[in-house]
Design a protein around this motif. Structure first.
Motif, PDB file in Angstrom:
ATOM      1  N   GLY A 136      19.800  84.226  68.934  1.00 19.02           N
ATOM      2  CA  GLY A 136      18.884  83.214  68.448  1.00 19.02           C
ATOM      3  C   GLY A 136      18.737  83.259  66.942  1.00 19.02           C
ATOM      4  N   ILE A 137      18.312  82.126  66.374  1.00 22.46           N
ATOM      5  CA  ILE A 137      17.985  82.056  64.956  1.00 22.46           C
ATOM      6  C   ILE A 137      16.595  81.428  64.826  1.00 22.46           C
ATOM      7  N   ALA A 138      15.946  81.706  63.707  1.00 16.17           N
ATOM      8  CA  ALA A 138      14.619  81.143  63.458  1.00 16.17           C
ATOM      9  C   ALA A 138      14.372  81.144  61.957  1.00 16.17           C
ATOM     10  N   LEU A 139      13.306  80.464  61.557  1.00 17.91           N
ATOM     11  CA  LEU A 139      12.938  80.401  60.151  1.00 17.91           C
ATOM     12  C   LEU A 139      11.894  81.452  59.807  1.00 17.91           C
ATOM     13  N   GLY A 140      11.946  81.926  58.570  1.00 23.04           N
ATOM     14  CA  GLY A 140      10.840  82.661  57.965  1.00 23.04           C
ATOM     15  C   GLY A 140      10.278  81.756  56.886  1.00 23.04           C
ATOM     16  N   GLU A 141       9.220  81.029  57.219  1.00 21.25           N
ATOM     17  CA  GLU A 141       8.815  79.910  56.361  1.00 21.25           C
ATOM     18  C   GLU A 141       8.074  80.327  55.100  1.00 21.25           C
ATOM     19  N   ALA A 142       7.392  81.453  55.098  1.00 27.83           N
ATOM     20  CA  ALA A 142       6.678  81.866  53.893  1.00 27.83           C
ATOM     21  C   ALA A 142       7.662  82.114  52.747  1.00 27.83           C
ATOM     22  N   ASP A 143       8.703  82.888  53.021  1.00 29.74           N
ATOM     23  CA  ASP A 143       9.711  83.155  51.986  1.00 29.74           C
ATOM     24  C   ASP A 143      10.488  81.892  51.636  1.00 29.74           C
ATOM     25  N   LEU A 144      10.796  81.084  52.660  1.00 31.12           N
ATOM     26  CA  LEU A 144      11.556  79.868  52.402  1.00 31.12           C
ATOM     27  C   LEU A 144      10.767  78.903  51.518  1.00 31.12           C
ATOM     28  N   LYS A 145       9.485  78.773  51.799  1.00 32.26           N
ATOM     29  CA  LYS A 145       8.647  77.885  50.993  1.00 32.26           C
ATOM     30  C   LYS A 145       8.640  78.332  49.533  1.00 32.26           C
ATOM     31  N   ALA A 146       8.566  79.637  49.309  1.00 34.91           N
ATOM     32  CA  ALA A 146       8.590  80.150  47.936  1.00 34.91           C
ATOM     33  C   ALA A 146       9.944  79.905  47.279  1.00 34.91           C
ATOM     34  N   ASP A 147      11.027  80.101  48.029  1.00 33.84           N
ATOM     35  CA  ASP A 147      12.363  79.925  47.478  1.00 33.84           C
ATOM     36  C   ASP A 147      12.623  78.470  47.088  1.00 33.84           C
ATOM     37  N   LEU A 148      12.082  77.554  47.873  1.00 38.00           N
ATOM     38  CA  LEU A 148      12.302  76.131  47.620  1.00 38.00           C
ATOM     39  C   LEU A 148      11.250  75.513  46.713  1.00 38.00           C
ATOM     40  N   SER A 149      10.222  76.294  46.367  1.00 41.29           N
ATOM     41  CA  SER A 149       9.085  75.774  45.576  1.00 41.29           C
ATOM     42  C   SER A 149       8.433  74.580  46.266  1.00 41.29           C
ATOM     43  N   VAL A 150       8.329  74.679  47.583  1.00 40.19           N
ATOM     44  CA  VAL A 150       7.715  73.615  48.369  1.00 40.19           C
ATOM     45  C   VAL A 150       6.204  73.762  48.324  1.00 40.19           C
ATOM     46  N   ASP A 152       4.054  71.199  49.799  1.00 42.16           N
ATOM     47  CA  ASP A 152       3.514  70.549  50.990  1.00 42.16           C
ATOM     48  C   ASP A 152       4.321  70.983  52.205  1.00 42.16           C
ATOM     49  N   ASP A 153       3.637  71.206  53.314  1.00 41.19           N
ATOM     50  CA  ASP A 153       4.311  71.665  54.520  1.00 41.19           C
ATOM     51  C   ASP A 153       5.403  70.691  54.961  1.00 41.19           C
TER      52      ASP A 153
END
Length: 270
Positions: A136-150, A152-153
């Motif tokens: 399986g694969i999944a997201l780690g959204e906290a780190d991803l949000k920081a990496d993308l400078s996002v 808004d959710d």
């Protein structure tokens, strides 16, 4: 086999919390050696987890090891490699299929990749089909949000869909959603679960037992969905082939397969 909908993360240096998690009703308990453990507690967390998981457990237990490109992962993997209480290893910050293949050669445990960066998202399909040991694969959204400078959710919806498509294209299960970080915001949890389900996620990770029933309710089929699935399967069994129901719904093999998945989830209600 029960389809997992809830994945409860607990710190690896808190064995009392781990023991409680096993009684929480979570489908999978994830012992975390990475983000939830302070640097000066890493070695203790590894040793305590290895001792705890030397025997089989009443529910599946996964372990999230430290980042594969860091100095701690090798020791984590070695300590966990042959333990009977480990049902899976969750690998954080994966960016390439080569990382999965290297880990797969060192353990017989099922592997799960967490994609937490732009590079991981870009390589999501290659990672998803990298090795048979990857389940399986999944997201780690906290780190991803920081990496993308996002900010808004909603800015994460494209990478979310990218990972869902990659998983299904590689014949892996639909990914679970990443955690909802506010453990008291159950209304927000329910709302974002509904959105995640609409995108194609299946189940969700949690960081507190109070989140588990909200996640399960959000991902179980409604009575209307259940009744529709039963009508579809009944019609397909009676007549076979593509057809239209009396309400105008067109059904074919894909629709019937989805109906069977709905019934499988509904069976969790007992």
């Amino acid at each position: 086999m029960t389809i997992p909908l809830t994945w409860l993360y607990v710190p690896g240096d808190r064995q009392d919390t781990v023991a409680k998690a096993l009684r929480s009703g979570a489908d999978v308990v994830v012992i975390d050696l990475e983000d939830a453990v302070a640097p000066d507690r890493k070695e203790y967390a590894r040793a305590a987890t290895a001792e705890f998981l030397s025997d089989p457990q009443p529910v599946p237990v996964h372990v999230r090891v430290n980042a594969l490109d860091g100095p701690l992962a090798a020791a984590d993997l070695k300590a966990l490699a042959h333990l009977t209480g480990v049902a899976g290893l969750r690998l954080p910050k994966v960016t390439s299929p080569e990382q999965i293949r290297r880990v797969a050669h060192s353990t017989a445990h099922p592997l799960y990749a967490l994609l937490e960066s732009a590079l991981g998202i870009e390589h999501s399909f290659a990672i998803a089909q990298s090795h048979p040991a990857l389940r399986g694969i999944a997201l780690g959204e906290a780190d991803l949000k920081a990496d993308l400078s996002v900010r808004d959710d909603a800015g994460l919806d494209w990478p979310r869909s990218r990972v869902i498509v990659a998983a299904r294209a590689a014949n892996l299960p639909p990914p679970p959603q990443s955690v909802h970080p506010d453990t008291h915001d159950l209304a927000g949890l329910a709302s974002t679960c509904a959105h995640g389900r609409a995108l194609g996620f299946l189940g969700r990770s949690a960081i507190h037992p109070r989140q588990l029933p909200v996640i399960e309710r959000a991902y179980l089929p409604t009575e209307e969905e259940l009744e529709r699935a039963e009508r579809i399967i009944k019609a397909a069994t009676a007549h076979g082939g593509a057809q239209a129901l009396r309400d105008g719904t067109f059904i074919d093999a894909a629709v019937v397969a989805a109906a069977h998945r709905t019934l499988s989830l509904a069976a969790r209600r007992g």
